[in-house]
Design a protein around this motif. Structure first.
Motif, PDB file in Angstrom:
ATOM      1  N   MET A 154       0.849  -1.204   0.000  1.00 27.94           N
ATOM      2  CA  MET A 154       0.000   0.000   0.000  1.00 27.94           C
ATOM      3  C   MET A 154       0.878   1.244   0.000  1.00 27.94           C
ATOM      4  SD  MET A 154      -3.305  -0.444   0.209  1.00 27.94           S
ATOM      5  CE  MET A 154      -3.974   0.984   1.049  1.00 27.94           C
ATOM      6  N   LEU A 155       0.421   2.244  -0.712  1.00 22.29           N
ATOM      7  CA  LEU A 155       1.108   3.521  -0.631  1.00 22.29           C
ATOM      8  C   LEU A 155       1.015   3.968   0.818  1.00 22.29           C
ATOM      9  CD1 LEU A 155       2.396   5.470  -2.694  1.00 22.29           C
ATOM     10  CD2 LEU A 155       0.253   6.692  -2.719  1.00 22.29           C
ATOM     11  N   GLY A 156       2.147   4.418   1.403  1.00 23.30           N
ATOM     12  CA  GLY A 156       2.225   4.679   2.845  1.00 23.30           C
ATOM     13  C   GLY A 156       1.067   5.520   3.369  1.00 23.30           C
ATOM     14  N   ASP A 157       0.456   5.073   4.452  1.00 21.15           N
ATOM     15  CA  ASP A 157      -0.621   5.868   5.036  1.00 21.15           C
ATOM     16  C   ASP A 157      -0.300   6.190   6.486  1.00 21.15           C
ATOM     17  OD1 ASP A 157      -2.913   3.084   5.569  1.00 21.15           O
ATOM     18  OD2 ASP A 157      -0.828   3.407   6.055  1.00 21.15           O
ATOM     19  N   ALA A 159       6.181   2.509  -2.927  1.00 21.21           N
ATOM     20  CA  ALA A 159       5.157   1.943  -2.062  1.00 21.21           C
ATOM     21  C   ALA A 159       5.550   2.042  -0.599  1.00 21.21           C
ATOM     22  CB  ALA A 159       4.913   0.489  -2.438  1.00 21.21           C
ATOM     23  N   GLY A 160       6.853   1.874  -0.334  1.00 18.52           N
ATOM     24  CA  GLY A 160       7.312   1.861   1.053  1.00 18.52           C
ATOM     25  C   GLY A 160       7.412   3.253   1.652  1.00 18.52           C
ATOM     26  N   LEU A 161       7.530   4.261   0.810  1.00 17.10           N
ATOM     27  CA  LEU A 161       7.820   5.588   1.354  1.00 17.10           C
ATOM     28  C   LEU A 161       6.820   6.671   0.982  1.00 17.10           C
ATOM     29  CD1 LEU A 161      11.690   5.864   0.893  1.00 17.10           C
ATOM     30  CD2 LEU A 161      10.437   5.697   3.040  1.00 17.10           C
ATOM     31  N   ALA A 162       6.308   6.645  -0.258  1.00 17.17           N
ATOM     32  CA  ALA A 162       5.562   7.828  -0.717  1.00 17.17           C
ATOM     33  C   ALA A 162       4.147   7.872  -0.141  1.00 17.17           C
ATOM     34  CB  ALA A 162       5.506   7.835  -2.235  1.00 17.17           C
ATOM     35  N   CYS A 174      -0.915  14.772  -9.692  1.00 14.82           N
ATOM     36  CA  CYS A 174      -0.323  14.881  -8.355  1.00 14.82           C
ATOM     37  C   CYS A 174      -1.400  14.544  -7.342  1.00 14.82           C
ATOM     38  CB  CYS A 174       0.175  16.315  -8.138  1.00 14.82           C
ATOM     39  SG  CYS A 174       1.005  16.487  -6.563  1.00 14.82           S
ATOM     40  N   GLY A 175      -1.095  13.684  -6.407  1.00 13.18           N
ATOM     41  CA  GLY A 175      -2.080  13.345  -5.383  1.00 13.18           C
ATOM     42  C   GLY A 175      -1.826  11.962  -4.819  1.00 13.18           C
ATOM     43  N   THR A 176      -2.897  11.383  -4.277  1.00 11.50           N
ATOM     44  CA  THR A 176      -2.774  10.023  -3.756  1.00 11.50           C
ATOM     45  C   THR A 176      -2.662   9.066  -4.950  1.00 11.50           C
ATOM     46  OG1 THR A 176      -5.145   9.734  -3.879  1.00 11.50           O
ATOM     47  CG2 THR A 176      -4.270  10.580  -1.787  1.00 11.50           C
ATOM     48  N   ALA A 177      -2.324   7.805  -4.675  1.00 11.57           N
ATOM     49  CA  ALA A 177      -2.207   6.819  -5.754  1.00 11.57           C
ATOM     50  C   ALA A 177      -3.518   6.746  -6.541  1.00 11.57           C
ATOM     51  CB  ALA A 177      -1.864   5.458  -5.169  1.00 11.57           C
ATOM     52  N   ALA A 178      -4.656   6.735  -5.828  1.00  8.02           N
ATOM     53  CA  ALA A 178      -5.948   6.620  -6.517  1.00  8.02           C
ATOM     54  C   ALA A 178      -6.175   7.829  -7.414  1.00  8.02           C
ATOM     55  CB  ALA A 178      -7.074   6.481  -5.489  1.00  8.02           C
ATOM     56  N   GLU A 179      -5.830   9.010  -6.917  1.00  9.08           N
ATOM     57  CA  GLU A 179      -6.027  10.229  -7.717  1.00  9.08           C
ATOM     58  C   GLU A 179      -5.150  10.218  -8.969  1.00  9.08           C
ATOM     59  OE1 GLU A 179      -7.300  13.212  -4.049  1.00  9.08           O
ATOM     60  OE2 GLU A 179      -5.200  13.003  -4.582  1.00  9.08           O
ATOM     61  N   VAL A 180      -3.911   9.758  -8.801  1.00 14.32           N
ATOM     62  CA  VAL A 180      -2.991   9.739  -9.944  1.00 14.32           C
ATOM     63  C   VAL A 180      -3.442   8.689 -10.966  1.00 14.32           C
ATOM     64  CG1 VAL A 180      -0.614   9.129 -10.609  1.00 14.32           C
ATOM     65  CG2 VAL A 180      -1.025  10.731  -8.736  1.00 14.32           C
ATOM     66  N   LEU A 181      -3.859   7.538 -10.466  1.00  9.62           N
ATOM     67  CA  LEU A 181      -4.292   6.477 -11.382  1.00  9.62           C
ATOM     68  C   LEU A 181      -5.560   6.847 -12.150  1.00  9.62           C
ATOM     69  CD1 LEU A 181      -3.415   3.503  -9.089  1.00  9.62           C
ATOM     70  CD2 LEU A 181      -2.639   3.758 -11.440  1.00  9.62           C
ATOM     71  N   ALA A 182      -6.310   7.790 -11.611  1.00 11.88           N
ATOM     72  CA  ALA A 182      -7.553   8.211 -12.295  1.00 11.88           C
ATOM     73  C   ALA A 182      -7.254   9.133 -13.475  1.00 11.88           C
ATOM     74  CB  ALA A 182      -8.482   8.913 -11.300  1.00 11.88           C
ATOM     75  N   VAL A 183      -5.999   9.604 -13.567  1.00 10.85           N
ATOM     76  CA  VAL A 183      -5.652  10.525 -14.659  1.00 10.85           C
ATOM     77  C   VAL A 183      -5.295   9.705 -15.905  1.00 10.85           C
ATOM     78  CG1 VAL A 183      -4.006  12.296 -15.428  1.00 10.85           C
ATOM     79  CG2 VAL A 183      -4.861  12.306 -13.063  1.00 10.85           C
ATOM     80  N   GLY A 206       2.379  -5.433 -13.253  1.00 10.15           N
ATOM     81  CA  GLY A 206       1.787  -6.020 -12.040  1.00 10.15           C
ATOM     82  C   GLY A 206       2.561  -5.594 -10.807  1.00 10.15           C
ATOM     83  N   ARG A 207       3.894  -5.478 -10.963  1.00  8.82           N
ATOM     84  CA  ARG A 207       4.757  -5.162  -9.824  1.00  8.82           C
ATOM     85  C   ARG A 207       4.438  -3.764  -9.296  1.00  8.82           C
ATOM     86  NH1 ARG A 207      10.300  -3.427 -10.478  1.00  8.82           N
ATOM     87  NH2 ARG A 207      11.330  -3.556  -8.442  1.00  8.82           N
ATOM     88  N   ALA A 208       4.324  -2.793 -10.231  1.00  3.55           N
ATOM     89  CA  ALA A 208       4.044  -1.419  -9.800  1.00  3.55           C
ATOM     90  C   ALA A 208       2.660  -1.319  -9.192  1.00  3.55           C
ATOM     91  CB  ALA A 208       4.172  -0.467 -10.983  1.00  3.55           C
ATOM     92  N   ALA A 209       1.692  -1.953  -9.850  1.00  3.55           N
ATOM     93  CA  ALA A 209       0.310  -1.854  -9.362  1.00  3.55           C
ATOM     94  C   ALA A 209       0.189  -2.520  -7.993  1.00  3.55           C
ATOM     95  CB  ALA A 209      -0.635  -2.502 -10.371  1.00  3.55           C
ATOM     96  N   ALA A 210       0.801  -3.703  -7.857  1.00  6.99           N
ATOM     97  CA  ALA A 210       0.713  -4.407  -6.574  1.00  6.99           C
ATOM     98  C   ALA A 210       1.392  -3.596  -5.480  1.00  6.99           C
ATOM     99  CB  ALA A 210       1.354  -5.781  -6.686  1.00  6.99           C
ATOM    100  N   ALA A 211       2.521  -2.989  -5.841  1.00  8.21           N
ATOM    101  CA  ALA A 211       3.285  -2.260  -4.829  1.00  8.21           C
ATOM    102  C   ALA A 211       2.492  -1.090  -4.263  1.00  8.21           C
ATOM    103  CB  ALA A 211       4.604  -1.763  -5.420  1.00  8.21           C
ATOM    104  N   ILE A 212       1.697  -0.422  -5.110  1.00  8.07           N
ATOM    105  CA  ILE A 212       0.946   0.706  -4.565  1.00  8.07           C
ATOM    106  C   ILE A 212      -0.486   0.308  -4.182  1.00  8.07           C
ATOM    107  CG2 ILE A 212       2.332   2.467  -5.729  1.00  8.07           C
ATOM    108  CD1 ILE A 212      -0.164   2.845  -7.544  1.00  8.07           C
ATOM    109  N   GLY A 213      -0.752  -0.997  -4.178  1.00  8.55           N
ATOM    110  CA  GLY A 213      -2.023  -1.474  -3.645  1.00  8.55           C
ATOM    111  C   GLY A 213      -3.217  -1.175  -4.529  1.00  8.55           C
ATOM    112  N   GLN A 214      -3.001  -1.096  -5.845  1.00 10.70           N
ATOM    113  CA  GLN A 214      -4.101  -0.829  -6.771  1.00 10.70           C
ATOM    114  C   GLN A 214      -4.171  -1.957  -7.788  1.00 10.70           C
ATOM    115  OE1 GLN A 214      -6.035   2.007  -6.755  1.00 10.70           O
ATOM    116  NE2 GLN A 214      -4.976   2.739  -4.923  1.00 10.70           N
ATOM    117  N   GLU A 215      -5.365  -2.115  -8.373  1.00  7.58           N
ATOM    118  CA  GLU A 215      -5.484  -3.015  -9.512  1.00  7.58           C
ATOM    119  C   GLU A 215      -4.668  -2.427 -10.659  1.00  7.58           C
ATOM    120  OE1 GLU A 215      -7.342  -5.878  -9.762  1.00  7.58           O
ATOM    121  OE2 GLU A 215      -7.470  -5.609  -7.590  1.00  7.58           O
ATOM    122  N   ALA A 216      -4.047  -3.296 -11.468  1.00  6.24           N
ATOM    123  CA  ALA A 216      -3.355  -2.785 -12.657  1.00  6.24           C
ATOM    124  C   ALA A 216      -4.372  -2.084 -13.553  1.00  6.24           C
ATOM    125  CB  ALA A 216      -2.705  -3.937 -13.405  1.00  6.24           C
TER     126      ALA A 216
END
Ligand SMILES: Nc1ncnc2c1ncn2[C@@H]1O[C@H](COP(=O)(O)OP(=O)(O)OP(=O)(O)O)[C@@H](O)[C@H]1O
Length: 267
Positions: free
Chosen positions: A1-4, A218-221, A235-244, A256-266
């Motif tokens: 998950m992107l750090g919370d 994923a570990g830091l941002a 610019c924003g949370t992972a969900a906001e950026v992925l919506a662009v 798959g690696r990037a999507a899994a790392a930030i906790g989103q579906e590819a």
């Protein structure tokens, strides 16, 4: 998950970084057009973009190593290129940097590398500097005996830790990192990310970092910013950026690696 994880302390209520109308041009080549970006104190922003999109250049502008062609960068409400040298020096003490090139001075021991920014203050005696060097070494989980080694005698992971200890030597409120885990194998990279996260939670500094590595992101941002087509396209949370909808975002997060790392579906 992107750090919370929340930062414990946000020492400033002003944004740590405020970029307005920033343009960069080298000769005829335009790198950035009209970039606006705020980074709140205590946030950890991951800056991504294609090769040559101007990520490192933007970091250099943030820390005042390169004047933008147009626009401004303020750190803690103050122009990073303040014309007054004393104010600029004072601001310089409030941030630390970890750049890919020139991580350590090769002719200086670990002790002297970490001591370097402390000696530049001209206010601390050598006994105090040694105490602080040992404290910083312990913070990055190195031992006192490592202080006398030269950079050529260190492993890649140790070089990063010593460079981090030096960047933290003046207890910065902002840490600027360019590819902090580049060149480390996956285990060392994971350990370095854990160490940085622990230190950030303890000390509450703001982070802006460039990385190509999804695990480091994923570990830091806590937020992402994407540079493409000379602009900040998201610019924003992972969900906001992925919506662009943008080809770089689609490509970067489609593995798959990037999507899994930030906790989103590819996407
Ligand atoms: N001082 C300079 N003079 C001229 N061109 C420069 C200078 N610094 C950077 N550039 C150019 O600006 C562009 C952006 O470089 P920069 O290093 O910021 O990209 P980057 O996004 O960090 O790339 P990478 O991911 O490959 O490290 C590149 O084309 C580079 O050659």
């Amino acid at each position: 998950m992107l750090g919370d994880f929340p930062a414990k302390a946000c020492r400033s209520r002003l944004p740590a970084i405020e970029i307005r109308g920033l343009c960069t041009q080298f000769g005829d080549v335009v790198i950035h057009r009209d970039i606006d970006l705020d980074i709140e104190a205590g946030q950890m922003l991951g800056l991504v973009g294609g090769s040559g999109s101007g990520k490192t250049t933007l970091l250099r502008e943030i820390v005042g190593l390169l004047p933008p062609s147009k626009g401004s960068v303020k750190l803690f409400g103050q122009e990073v290129l303040d014309p007054d040298p004393a104010r600029r020096r004072a601001l310089r003490r409030r941030f630390g940097m970890l750049f890919q090139q020139g991580a350590l001075f090769s002719a200086l021991s670990v002790h002297d590398n970490i001591a370097f920014p402390l000696r530049e203050l001209h206010t601390l005696d050598e006994a105090m500097i040694t105490d602080l060097v040992l404290l910083k070494l312990a913070m990055v989980e190195l031992e006192a005996r490592h202080a006398r080694l030269m950079p050529a005698e260190l492993s890649g992971g140790m070089v990063k830790r010593v460079a981090l200890a030096r960047a933290l030597s003046l207890e910065p409120e902002l840490l600027v990192l360019d590819e902090p885990t580049a060149g480390l194998d996956p285990d060392r990279s994971e350990n370095f990310v854990k160490l940085l996260r622990m230190l950030q939670q303890e000390l509450g500094f703001t982070v802006v970092m460039v990385t190509h590595d999804p695990e480091t992101l994923a570990g830091l941002a806590t937020r992402l910013a994407v540079l493409a087509d000379q602009r900040l396209v998201a610019c924003g949370t992972a969900a906001e950026v992925l919506a662009v909808e943008h080809p770089f975002i689609r490509n970067f997060f489609s593995s798959g690696r990037a999507a899994a790392a930030i906790g989103q579906e590819a996407i």
